[in-house]
Write an enzyme that holds these catalytic residues in place. Structure first.
Site, PDB file in Angstrom:
ATOM      1  N   LYS A 196      -4.053 -13.283  15.846  1.00  0.00           N
ATOM      2  CA  LYS A 196      -5.076 -14.020  15.091  1.00  0.00           C
ATOM      3  C   LYS A 196      -6.213 -13.056  14.769  1.00  0.00           C
ATOM      4  O   LYS A 196      -7.056 -12.755  15.602  1.00  0.00           O
ATOM      5  CB  LYS A 196      -5.623 -15.210  15.889  1.00  0.00           C
ATOM      6  CG  LYS A 196      -6.412 -16.137  14.974  1.00  0.00           C
ATOM      7  CD  LYS A 196      -7.678 -16.708  15.569  1.00  0.00           C
ATOM      8  CE  LYS A 196      -8.885 -15.882  15.592  1.00  0.00           C
ATOM      9  NZ  LYS A 196      -9.593 -15.612  14.328  1.00  0.00           N
ATOM     10  N   GLU A 235     -11.007  -6.228  25.729  1.00  0.00           N
ATOM     11  CA  GLU A 235     -11.772  -5.089  25.196  1.00  0.00           C
ATOM     12  C   GLU A 235     -13.040  -5.687  24.605  1.00  0.00           C
ATOM     13  O   GLU A 235     -13.021  -6.228  23.498  1.00  0.00           O
ATOM     14  CB  GLU A 235     -10.963  -4.370  24.102  1.00  0.00           C
ATOM     15  CG  GLU A 235      -9.679  -3.723  24.588  1.00  0.00           C
ATOM     16  CD  GLU A 235      -9.916  -2.426  25.349  1.00  0.00           C
ATOM     17  OE1 GLU A 235     -11.068  -1.970  25.413  1.00  0.00           O
ATOM     18  OE2 GLU A 235      -8.944  -1.879  25.901  1.00  0.00           O
ATOM     19  N   CYS A 279     -17.708  -0.745  19.013  1.00  0.00           N
ATOM     20  CA  CYS A 279     -18.007  -1.090  20.409  1.00  0.00           C
ATOM     21  C   CYS A 279     -18.401   0.152  21.202  1.00  0.00           C
ATOM     22  O   CYS A 279     -19.091   0.039  22.210  1.00  0.00           O
ATOM     23  CB  CYS A 279     -16.796  -1.748  21.039  1.00  0.00           C
ATOM     24  SG  CYS A 279     -15.316  -0.773  20.821  1.00  0.00           S
ATOM     25  N   GLU A 281     -26.198  -5.039  22.791  1.00  0.00           N
ATOM     26  CA  GLU A 281     -25.405  -4.274  21.833  1.00  0.00           C
ATOM     27  C   GLU A 281     -26.005  -4.532  20.440  1.00  0.00           C
ATOM     28  O   GLU A 281     -26.059  -5.672  19.983  1.00  0.00           O
ATOM     29  CB  GLU A 281     -23.964  -4.796  21.894  1.00  0.00           C
ATOM     30  CG  GLU A 281     -22.985  -4.001  21.096  1.00  0.00           C
ATOM     31  CD  GLU A 281     -21.573  -4.577  21.215  1.00  0.00           C
ATOM     32  OE1 GLU A 281     -21.409  -5.803  21.277  1.00  0.00           O
ATOM     33  OE2 GLU A 281     -20.632  -3.769  21.230  1.00  0.00           O
TER      34      GLU A 281
HETATM   35  P1  NAP Z   1     -16.164 -12.174  18.278  1.00  0.00           P
HETATM   36  O1  NAP Z   1     -17.134 -13.065  17.620  1.00  0.00           O
HETATM   37  O2  NAP Z   1     -16.018 -12.278  19.748  1.00  0.00           O
HETATM   38  O3  NAP Z   1     -14.765 -12.461  17.556  1.00  0.00           O
HETATM   39  C1  NAP Z   1     -13.607 -11.764  17.912  1.00  0.00           C
HETATM   40  C2  NAP Z   1     -12.401 -12.618  17.588  1.00  0.00           C
HETATM   41  O4  NAP Z   1     -12.451 -13.805  18.391  1.00  0.00           O
HETATM   42  C3  NAP Z   1     -12.341 -13.090  16.147  1.00  0.00           C
HETATM   43  O5  NAP Z   1     -10.995 -13.150  15.748  1.00  0.00           O
HETATM   44  C4  NAP Z   1     -12.920 -14.491  16.230  1.00  0.00           C
HETATM   45  O6  NAP Z   1     -12.471 -15.338  15.202  1.00  0.00           O
HETATM   46  C5  NAP Z   1     -12.356 -14.942  17.556  1.00  0.00           C
HETATM   47  N1  NAP Z   1     -13.086 -16.035  18.195  1.00  0.00           N
HETATM   48  C6  NAP Z   1     -14.404 -16.305  18.128  1.00  0.00           C
HETATM   49  N2  NAP Z   1     -14.680 -17.390  18.909  1.00  0.00           N
HETATM   50  C7  NAP Z   1     -13.499 -17.787  19.451  1.00  0.00           C
HETATM   51  C8  NAP Z   1     -13.125 -18.837  20.334  1.00  0.00           C
HETATM   52  N3  NAP Z   1     -14.010 -19.704  20.838  1.00  0.00           N
HETATM   53  N4  NAP Z   1     -11.825 -18.959  20.696  1.00  0.00           N
HETATM   54  C9  NAP Z   1     -10.910 -18.083  20.206  1.00  0.00           C
HETATM   55  N5  NAP Z   1     -11.208 -17.073  19.365  1.00  0.00           N
HETATM   56  C10 NAP Z   1     -12.492 -16.926  18.999  1.00  0.00           C
HETATM   57  O7  NAP Z   1     -16.426 -10.652  17.985  1.00  0.00           O
HETATM   58  P2  NAP Z   1     -16.669  -9.957  16.585  1.00  0.00           P
HETATM   59  O8  NAP Z   1     -18.048 -10.274  16.163  1.00  0.00           O
HETATM   60  O9  NAP Z   1     -15.540 -10.263  15.666  1.00  0.00           O
HETATM   61  O10 NAP Z   1     -16.525  -8.421  16.991  1.00  0.00           O
HETATM   62  C11 NAP Z   1     -17.582  -7.678  17.469  1.00  0.00           C
HETATM   63  C12 NAP Z   1     -17.481  -7.536  18.974  1.00  0.00           C
HETATM   64  O11 NAP Z   1     -16.237  -6.954  19.315  1.00  0.00           O
HETATM   65  C13 NAP Z   1     -18.536  -6.591  19.515  1.00  0.00           C
HETATM   66  O12 NAP Z   1     -19.088  -7.107  20.689  1.00  0.00           O
HETATM   67  C14 NAP Z   1     -17.743  -5.319  19.821  1.00  0.00           C
HETATM   68  O13 NAP Z   1     -18.304  -4.504  20.804  1.00  0.00           O
HETATM   69  C15 NAP Z   1     -16.430  -5.898  20.249  1.00  0.00           C
HETATM   70  N6  NAP Z   1     -15.372  -4.886  20.133  1.00  0.00           N
HETATM   71  C16 NAP Z   1     -14.873  -4.329  21.267  1.00  0.00           C
HETATM   72  C17 NAP Z   1     -13.898  -3.331  21.195  1.00  0.00           C
HETATM   73  C18 NAP Z   1     -13.334  -2.705  22.442  1.00  0.00           C
HETATM   74  O14 NAP Z   1     -12.304  -2.054  22.338  1.00  0.00           O
HETATM   75  N7  NAP Z   1     -13.944  -2.866  23.598  1.00  0.00           N
HETATM   76  C19 NAP Z   1     -13.429  -2.918  19.946  1.00  0.00           C
HETATM   77  C20 NAP Z   1     -13.967  -3.501  18.803  1.00  0.00           C
HETATM   78  C21 NAP Z   1     -14.940  -4.492  18.915  1.00  0.00           C
HETATM   79  P3  NAP Z   1     -13.332 -15.585  13.868  1.00  0.00           P
HETATM   80  O15 NAP Z   1     -13.778 -14.250  13.409  1.00  0.00           O
HETATM   81  O16 NAP Z   1     -12.358 -16.194  12.971  1.00  0.00           O
HETATM   82  O17 NAP Z   1     -14.478 -16.446  14.266  1.00  0.00           O
END
Ligand code: NAP
Length: 485
Positions: free
Chosen positions: A181, A257, A291, A388
């Site tokens: 997803k 992650e 990240c 962050e």
């Molecule tokens: P996010 O809001 O947590 O969303 C990530 C994924 O989770 C998206 O597909 C989102 O779907 C989905 N999602 C959101 N709420 C959900 C729920 N309640 N249940 C199931 N799925 C849900 O993060 P983001 O804003 O996309 O990405 C940025 C974050 O990712 C930052 O904190 C960054 O540090 C982290 N990141 C970490 C790494 C690593 O390797 N450690 C790598 C890249 C990014 P929708 O978008 O459709 O809402």
């Protein structure tokens, strides 16, 4: 969006059980270009029944896929890798249009993403077990590694290609099947990858891509299902924590992650030009939306002025604009809310005494753009120090002693990456060992590679992606005890 050589790569349906289909509800969602704020296309928006179908088909496909040989799976993964590189220009155009990063960076991500397919195609052949010396003469003990089963992957928008291949490659190599997803903002890269996987000969049901505007419902369907035995998530710490809780009822194995808050530490014996080069790469890649981005710059007081002046001069050379335009080195943020969040953090810092050495005001280019920003006079009570930032903002803080630098570096619940610039080899060892994080860049600002383990400690998550350890997250160890010998 730039025109595609192969328009078939721009998919507008979900991919389930080897079929391209509309959502059962016929719902759609619009995908926008963050640089132009114009719509790229509408795509099918999946719901509960589509997700259930993907789970069922992954379960049905599992039995035959897990029984294929590693070489067979490797051949398909390698073909997929080759097709990705053959279509890199189209994939980069799609990625840049939906996510915003400059085309050159988009190509870099696609090469990086493809490298995981090649790496795990090879690693699949080395999924060894053990023979354990027995305490009984009549027994022989051994272990085998087996695929964990049906895996769900939930991925973010900042790396719409590589965050998917980093999970799919080890899962499929190990003999698992997978439902992905992707983020609602950037599903087109995921769907283009699925099209190429199908062309590479991946059997039906082994990989499904479910895109939908209701992430909560899709996430719940995936985590509630007893058929799904593992969840691999990349995204924010907040959502990661929620998903870990949701996985508890079915006792799923999870890989997380999550977010980072990387310190970038420059000692007085560092090569300052090298440190500035690393700082630019680490801070401004993907407009600060990674990240492992340097989030807090900790600079020894004796080189603080020199580093800051050179860093400001280098950041001034970045060219903000539409990632599809030639010469642009810094794209937009993902949406206007992201700009608002970043600017609110900058204002919080300014209110508490920070100085804006560069930028710090929304850009006139449009609501999704934020300029390179460098802040000085930073203190530990500011949001930019504790959270962050996820934008092109660099807060700089001076330190006096190594002990103080370590205390500041570790003063966070995140523990993903850290960067260290010094020529003192004893300090390199001492400091690297004491940093509370999963990865350390030493005189180096870009550290990700398919051959190295990527992952965090503390609240940045668990599990490792890439490297010889990457298959572990997708396998179970089974112990066999043979008696009567
Ligand atoms: P996010 O809001 O947590 O969303 C990530 C994924 O989770 C998206 O597909 C989102 O779907 C989905 N999602 C959101 N709420 C959900 C729920 N309640 N249940 C199931 N799925 C849900 O993060 P983001 O804003 O996309 O990405 C940025 C974050 O990712 C930052 O904190 C960054 O540090 C982290 N990141 C970490 C790494 C690593 O390797 N450690 C790598 C890249 C990014 P929708 O978008 O459709 O809402």
């Amino acid at each position: 969006m730039l025109p595609l050589n192969d328009p078939q790569l721009l998919k507008q349906q979900i991919f389930v059980n080897g079929q391209w289909r509309d959502a059962d509800s016929k719902d759609t969602l619009a995908i926008d270009n963050p640089a132009t704020a114009s719509k790229i296309c509408d795509i099918a928006s999946a719901g509960l029944s589509d997700t259930q179908l993907a789970i069922t088909s992954a379960h049905q496909a599992l039995q035959s896929w897990r029984n294929t040989t590693a070489s067979y799976r490797a051949e398909i993964l390698k073909r997929w890798h080759d097709l990705i590189l053959e279509n890199i220009n189209d994939l980069a155009a799609i990625l840049s249009a939906e996510q915003g990063k400059p085309l050159a960076e988009a190509k870099g991500e696609i090469r990086y993403g493809a490298s995981y397919l090649e790496w795990f195609a090879e690693e699949a052949k080395r999924l060894y077990g053990d023979v354990i010396p027995s305490k009984q003469g009549s027994q022989r003990l051994l272990t085998i590694k087996q695929p964990i089963g049906v895996v769900a992957a939930i991925t973010p928008w900042n790396f719409p290609n590589a965050m998917i291949t980093r999970k799919v490659a080890p899962a499929l190599a190990a003999g698992c099947t997978m439902i992905v997803k992707p983020a609602e903002a950037t599903p087109l890269s995921a769907l283009a990858l699925a099209e190429l996987a199908q062309r590479a000969g991946l059997p039906n049901g082994v990989l499904s891509v479910i895109v939908g505007s209701d992430a909560i419902a899709i996430g719940k369907a995936l985590t509630d299902s007893p058929t799904v035995t593992k969840l691999s998530f990349t995204g924010s710490t907040k959502v990661g924590k929620l998903l870990i809780k949701q996985c508890a009822d079915t006792v799923k194995k999870v890989s997380m992650e999550l977010g980072g808050n990387a310190p970038f530490i420059v000692f007085d014996d560092a090569d300052i030009d090298q440190a500035v080069q690393g700082a630019i790469a680490s801070k401004f890649r993907n407009a600060g939306q990674t990240c492992v981005c340097a989030n807090r710059f900790l600079i020894h007081q004796d080189v603080y002025q020199e580093f800051t002046d050179k860093f400001v001069a280098a950041a001034q050379k970045l060219i903000l604009g539409n990632g599809a335009d030639t010469g642009v080195t810094l794209g937009p943020l993902i949406n206007a809310d992201a700009v608002k969040d970043v600017h609110t953090m900058v204002c919080d810092a300014a209110k508490k005494g920070a100085s804006r050495r560069l930028g710090g005001q929304p850009s006139s280019l449009g609501t999704n753009f934020y300029p390179p920003t460098i802040l000085t006079n930073i203190s530990a009570n500011m949001r930019v120090f504790n959270e962050e930032i996820f934008g092109p903002v660099a807060p700089i803080i001076a330190f006096e002693t190594e002990q103080q630098a370590l205390q500041l570096a570790n003063a966070t619940q995140a523990g993903l990456a850290a960067y260290l610039y010094t020529q003192n080899y004893a300090r390199i060892w001492r400091f690297s060992e004491d940093l509370e994080c999963g990865m350390v860049g030493i005189n180096e600002g870009i550290i990700s590679s398919e051959v190295a383990p990527f992952g965090g400690v503390k609240q940045s998550g668990n599990g490792r992606e890439g490297s010889k350890y990457g298959l572990d997250d997708y396998t179970e160890i089974k112990y066999l005890c043979m008696g009567g010998i």
